[in-house]
Design an enzyme around this catalytic site. Structure first.
Site, PDB file in Angstrom:
ATOM      1  N   PHE A  60       0.870  -1.360   0.087  1.00 34.92           N
ATOM      2  CA  PHE A  60      -0.086  -0.223  -0.205  1.00 34.92           C
ATOM      3  C   PHE A  60       1.065   1.302   0.026  1.00 34.92           C
ATOM      4  CE2 PHE A  60       0.407  -1.637   4.458  1.00 34.92           C
ATOM      5  CZ  PHE A  60       1.079  -0.502   4.887  1.00 34.92           C
ATOM      6  N   HIS A 125      -2.904   9.511  12.822  1.00 35.86           N
ATOM      7  CA  HIS A 125      -1.694   8.783  13.021  1.00 35.86           C
ATOM      8  C   HIS A 125      -1.305   8.905  14.393  1.00 35.86           C
ATOM      9  CE1 HIS A 125       2.582   7.575  12.507  1.00 35.86           C
ATOM     10  NE2 HIS A 125       2.975   8.708  13.450  1.00 35.86           N
TER      11      HIS A 125
HETATM   12  N1  LIG Z   1      -3.461  -2.986   4.649  1.00 29.04           N
HETATM   13  C1  LIG Z   1      -2.993  -1.723   4.612  1.00 29.04           C
HETATM   14  N2  LIG Z   1      -4.081  -1.250   3.539  1.00 29.04           N
HETATM   15  C2  LIG Z   1      -3.933   0.086   3.020  1.00 29.04           C
HETATM   16  N3  LIG Z   1      -3.417   0.902   3.733  1.00 29.04           N
HETATM   17  C3  LIG Z   1      -2.801   0.647   5.051  1.00 29.04           C
HETATM   18  C4  LIG Z   1      -2.691  -0.810   5.384  1.00 29.04           C
HETATM   19  N4  LIG Z   1      -2.106  -0.806   6.617  1.00 29.04           N
HETATM   20  C5  LIG Z   1      -1.575   0.527   6.973  1.00 29.04           C
HETATM   21  N5  LIG Z   1      -1.970   1.306   5.729  1.00 29.04           N
HETATM   22  C6  LIG Z   1      -1.779   2.839   5.824  1.00 29.04           C
HETATM   23  O1  LIG Z   1      -0.512   3.154   6.142  1.00 29.04           O
HETATM   24  C7  LIG Z   1      -0.368   3.711   7.399  1.00 29.04           C
HETATM   25  C8  LIG Z   1       0.820   3.113   8.297  1.00 29.04           C
HETATM   26  O2  LIG Z   1       0.585   1.932   8.635  1.00 29.04           O
HETATM   27  P1  LIG Z   1       0.840   1.258   9.956  1.00 29.04           P
HETATM   28  O3  LIG Z   1       1.190  -0.219   9.634  1.00 29.04           O
HETATM   29  O4  LIG Z   1       2.317   1.922  10.569  1.00 29.04           O
HETATM   30  O5  LIG Z   1      -0.418   1.593  10.698  1.00 29.04           O
HETATM   31  P2  LIG Z   1      -0.446   2.498  12.043  1.00 29.04           P
HETATM   32  O6  LIG Z   1       0.602   2.317  12.989  1.00 29.04           O
HETATM   33  O7  LIG Z   1      -1.862   2.124  12.779  1.00 29.04           O
HETATM   34  O8  LIG Z   1      -0.699   3.732  11.545  1.00 29.04           O
HETATM   35  P3  LIG Z   1       0.086   4.992  11.604  1.00 29.04           P
HETATM   36  O9  LIG Z   1       1.488   4.954  11.765  1.00 29.04           O
HETATM   37  O10 LIG Z   1      -0.337   5.781  10.695  1.00 29.04           O
HETATM   38  O11 LIG Z   1      -0.453   5.755  13.115  1.00 29.04           O
HETATM   39  C9  LIG Z   1      -1.579   3.480   8.080  1.00 29.04           C
HETATM   40  O12 LIG Z   1      -2.004   4.535   9.225  1.00 29.04           O
HETATM   41  C10 LIG Z   1      -2.841   3.404   6.933  1.00 29.04           C
HETATM   42  O13 LIG Z   1      -3.059   5.025   6.352  1.00 29.04           O
END
Ligand SMILES: Nc1ncnc2c1ncn2[C@@H]1O[C@H](COP(=O)(O)OP(=O)(O)OP(=O)(O)O)[C@@H](O)[C@H]1O
Length: 152
Positions: A60, A125
């Site tokens: 993604f 975030h």
């Molecule tokens: N499976 C997915 N499909 C699409 N977008 C995703 C997916 N997983 C994460 N994202 C996007 O990438 C961002 C960063 O992913 P991460 O795994 O770090 O999630 P998070 O820790 O919940 O979010 P953040 O770091 O933004 O607080 C997510 O907030 C979301 O916007």
């Protein structure tokens, strides 16, 4: 060991699709957290790529960079109001915004459940660890004084 601060972001989906909700979202945040500093900015592609460097191999990634550069964002340095040794800001903010994925967030009482519209467009975030919080705060607020946050 708890950490006093976290880096929170209100993401572009709020500013682009739900601008009328910005004020009430900030009021909700302020009911539980002190906003020590914040600034509305537009991320450049280079900045977004740097910020999400660790996700560069994820399926993604392109979608995420395109989304985060689509409109304004509001990075903020937060401190949980009832902060003590057992109440760390990073965990309380992540609990407040809820899980990353939309379907799960919708089943819970949390900001992402209320405002998020997809797994990418999840509106908020929050830093994942103390190390990440320090790095992300310095990324957006290089002059933030961790020892005297009221001066910021
Ligand atoms: N499976 C997915 N499909 C699409 N977008 C995703 C997916 N997983 C994460 N994202 C996007 O990438 C961002 C960063 O992913 P991460 O795994 O770090 O999630 P998070 O820790 O919940 O979010 P953040 O770091 O933004 O607080 C997510 O907030 C979301 O916007």
């Amino acid at each position: 060991m708890s950490f006093r601060f976290t880096l929170a972001i209100i993401k572009p989906d709020i500013f682009v699709k739900q601008p009328n909700n910005v004020k009430s979202i900030i009021e909700k945040i302020e009911s539980r957290f002190i906003i020590h500093t914040s600034k509305q900015i537009n991320l450049s592609i280079q900045d977004a790529e740097q910020f999400y460097h660790d996700h560069r191999e994820k399926f993604f990634y392109e979608r995420l960079i395109s989304f985060m550069t689509r409109g304004p964002i509001l990075p903020m340095v937060l401190e949980y109001k009832n902060n003590d040794q057992n109440n760390d800001t990073i965990k309380n903010w992540r609990d407040f915004i809820g899980p990353t994925h939309r379907e799960k967030a919708k089943t819970m009482n949390c900001l992402r459940g209320e405002y998020g519209t997809s797994d990418t467009r999840n509106s908020f975030h929050g830093s994942g660890s103390e190390e990440e919080a320090k790095k992300e705060i310095v990324f957006f607020f290089p002059k933030f004084d961790f020892n005297n946050p009221k001066s910021n």
